[in-house]
Design an enzyme around this catalytic site. Structure first.
Site, PDB file in Angstrom:
ATOM      1  N   LYS A   1      28.922  11.520  60.051  1.00 58.41           N
ATOM      2  CA  LYS A   1      27.988  12.415  61.292  1.00 58.41           C
ATOM      3  C   LYS A   1      26.806  11.578  61.429  1.00 58.41           C
ATOM      4  CE  LYS A   1      28.473  15.849  58.381  1.00 58.41           C
ATOM      5  NZ  LYS A   1      28.384  17.217  57.702  1.00 58.41           N
TER       6      LYS A   1
ATOM      7  N   ASP B   1      29.596  22.188  52.195  1.00 59.26           N
ATOM      8  CA  ASP B   1      29.222  23.538  53.034  1.00 59.26           C
ATOM      9  C   ASP B   1      30.771  23.951  53.286  1.00 59.26           C
ATOM     10  OD1 ASP B   1      30.529  21.112  54.504  1.00 59.26           O
ATOM     11  OD2 ASP B   1      29.452  21.330  56.365  1.00 59.26           O
TER      12      ASP B   1
HETATM   13  C1  BGC Z   1      31.659  15.536  55.691  1.00 54.60           C
HETATM   14  C2  BGC Z   1      32.098  16.771  54.870  1.00 54.60           C
HETATM   15  C3  BGC Z   1      31.587  18.040  55.557  1.00 54.60           C
HETATM   16  C4  BGC Z   1      32.039  18.049  57.112  1.00 54.60           C
HETATM   17  C5  BGC Z   1      31.522  19.175  57.797  1.00 54.60           C
HETATM   18  C6  BGC Z   1      32.253  15.751  56.936  1.00 54.60           C
HETATM   19  O1  BGC Z   1      31.554  14.502  57.734  1.00 54.60           O
HETATM   20  O2  BGC Z   1      32.180  14.319  54.985  1.00 54.60           O
HETATM   21  O3  BGC Z   1      31.538  16.691  53.421  1.00 54.60           O
HETATM   22  O4  BGC Z   1      32.192  19.152  54.764  1.00 54.60           O
HETATM   23  O5  BGC Z   1      31.556  16.794  57.681  1.00 54.60           O
HETATM   24  O6  BGC Z   1      30.307  19.602  57.642  1.00 54.60           O
END
Ligand code: BGC
Length: 491
Positions: free
Chosen positions: A173, A209
């Site tokens: 992200k 989360d």
């Molecule tokens: C992460 C996860 C997370 C999800 C939603 C992903 O990029 O790898 O750990 O739960 O985003 O936030």
């Protein structure tokens, strides 16, 4: 297939309209997945889940299936005060939570922005920034002298060895802070707090989360069965679910259940077990470009087809292609249209939620600095609809696989269960959730899923997970400080 072919060309003669429609459809076709294809993808996901749980294969698996050490859902007896930290996107939240009478109350909270320089700077800068925000919050709440337990919702893939030891596997992200991958993030946070020396915290519990969302969904009052699945469709995407320990071959234990963080965003990644990648046959050139120009090429392929961080960019690339082919905006690619990330997922939500009118036309013109006709706006709307539908359908394929897995674990012909959901794409997009829910019903007809939107679940759920973990160990949790005295819950 859904909206394709259905847009009228108001200002064109019939023949050129048909021709334009067909050419637009041709570009969009690779995004339209048949139910048969989605079924196939669902079975591939099941196979990847098996790899992730396997004793030998899990280290090489694309879908990581991470143990979370959360062994049971809350039972309503949880109570006390807690701090919750929530880091998962461009914001970092600090919350002071109180749990009593089955209710989670937010006493107060504060949001700190994570600027781009910090998201892509060093790990030390990031954790110093988090410790500073937490310090400011404690100061404002007059809590600095107390040593409260802390639930840390850290929404990135982590290999957890204990509930308070969590090794970051990789950033996702848009984060890329150096020196954190492969390290224990709980320790990095503690180090940053100790370095300041002006406050301290007691035990730390780490959760993803999805886990926090599933846990807090069980605190919401509803008549349905327990939430056994947590799902996030926001900036990133992921899901967790309650798995029988006997199937978690990567752990020694065989009794009871554990929540598994699937990290389904990694579905489709190439690995020694999946080469070619499990989604290679449905990846479009646009998906490949989004991946190649991202800060983490080659990983989290499923997430890049689904989540809010990327959907707008896929749409923009399709619009550029259509314009280059003279099918849009008088064939003129403006600098704005040609610039990465100028079109965001929230714009898709707006356009898809509105009738094509002057406001939509103005929005597109404003955003992309193009001359947009009403026909153009209809094409843009169709592109958005196609990309968001594919996202919803792909999520449905993976979710159907998880639901079916739970059903088979329980050896039931029909399963009724609930899913706790959070994330802006699911919550804010006008049609996403209906498309997702319809497709799951189709792909997993033996599973009756109820969806519960979690309000603030990611922050609050950290608390519940923490207390519950202590309880499951038979240990005492310091759940509240009153006048400097720790109030423990022991089971
Ligand atoms: C992460 C996860 C997370 C999800 C939603 C992903 O990029 O790898 O750990 O739960 O985003 O936030």
């Amino acid at each position: 297939n859904m909206a394709a072919g259905s847009f009228p060309c108001l200002n064109l003669c019939w023949v050129s309209c048909m021709c334009l429609t067909l050419q637009v459809e041709e570009t969009l076709k690779p995004f339209m997945l048949s139910m048969k294809k989605l079924r196939e993808i669902s079975s591939r996901f099941t196979k990847e889940m098996d790899n992730g749980l396997d004793k030998k294969k899990h280290q090489k698996a694309a879908v990581k299936m991470l143990p979370t050490f959360v062994r049971a859902k809350p039972d309503g007896s949880e109570r006390g005060d807690f701090l919750a930290l929530d880091l998962g996107g461009t914001n970092f939240r600090v919350l002071h939570i109180r749990v009593e009478d089955k209710k989670i109350l937010k006493v107060d909270s504060q949001i700190c922005a994570i600027p781009q320089e910090i998201m892509q700077g060093t790990g030390h800068e990031l954790f110093d920034h988090l410790a500073k925000c937490l310090g400011e919050f404690l100061e404002s709440q007059k809590l600095k002298e107390q040593k409260l337990p802390l639930g840390f919702t850290f929404s990135f893939p982590c290999e957890q060895t204990e509930i308070d030891k969590s090794i970051l596997i990789r950033w996702t992200k848009g984060f890329s802070c150096s020196g954190v991958e492969g390290k224990d993030v709980v320790q990095l946070l503690k180090d940053a707090i100790h370095k300041r020396g002006d406050y301290d915290i007691s035990s730390v519990v780490m959760v993803n989360d999805t886990v926090a969302t599933m846990m807090s969904c069980n605190q919401q009052e509803h008549e349905d069965p327990d939430c056994e699945i947590g799902m996030i469709i926001g900036t990133g995407t992921n899901a967790c679910y309650m798995e029988d320990m006997k199937n978690v071959k990567r752990c020694e234990e065989t009794e009871g259940q554990m929540c598994i963080n699937t990290e389904w965003g990694g579905f489709g990644d190439k690995s020694p077990l999946s080469d070619p990648g499990a989604l290679d046959d449905i990846l479009t050139d646009f998906d490949k470009e989004v991946d190649e120009t991202s800060i983490n090429p080659g990983v989290h392929i499923f997430e890049k087809m689904i989540s809010g961080m990327y959907l707008g960019e896929i749409v923009r690339l399709v619009l550029v292609e259509l314009t280059n082919n003279n099918l849009l905006f008088e064939g003129k690619v403006t600098v704005r249209l040609d610039t990465k990330h100028t079109f965001e997922t929230k714009h898709m939500s707006f356009i898809e939620g509105a009738r094509v009118d002057q406001e939509v036309i103005d929005t597109i013109q404003d955003l992309l600095k193009v001359r947009c006709s009403e026909d153009d706006a209809r094409v843009v709307s169709l592109v958005c609809d196609t990309i968001s539908s594919r996202s919803a359908h792909l999520c449905a394929a993976a979710l159907a696989a998880i639901a079916n897995r739970i059903r088979l674990n329980k050896a039931k012909d029909n399963l009724k269960t609930a899913v706790g959901v959070d994330g802006t794409v699911y919550k804010k997009h006008p049609n996403f959730r209906h498309k997702l829910e319809d497709a799951v019903a189709f792909l997993a007809p033996e599973c009756d899923l109820k969806f519960y939107i979690s309000e603030d679940g990611s922050g609050k759920g950290a608390w519940v997970s923490g207390v519950h973990f202590c309880k499951s160990l038979g240990a005492c949790a310091c759940v509240s400080m009153r006048e400097g005295v720790c109030d423990c819950v022991c089971v």
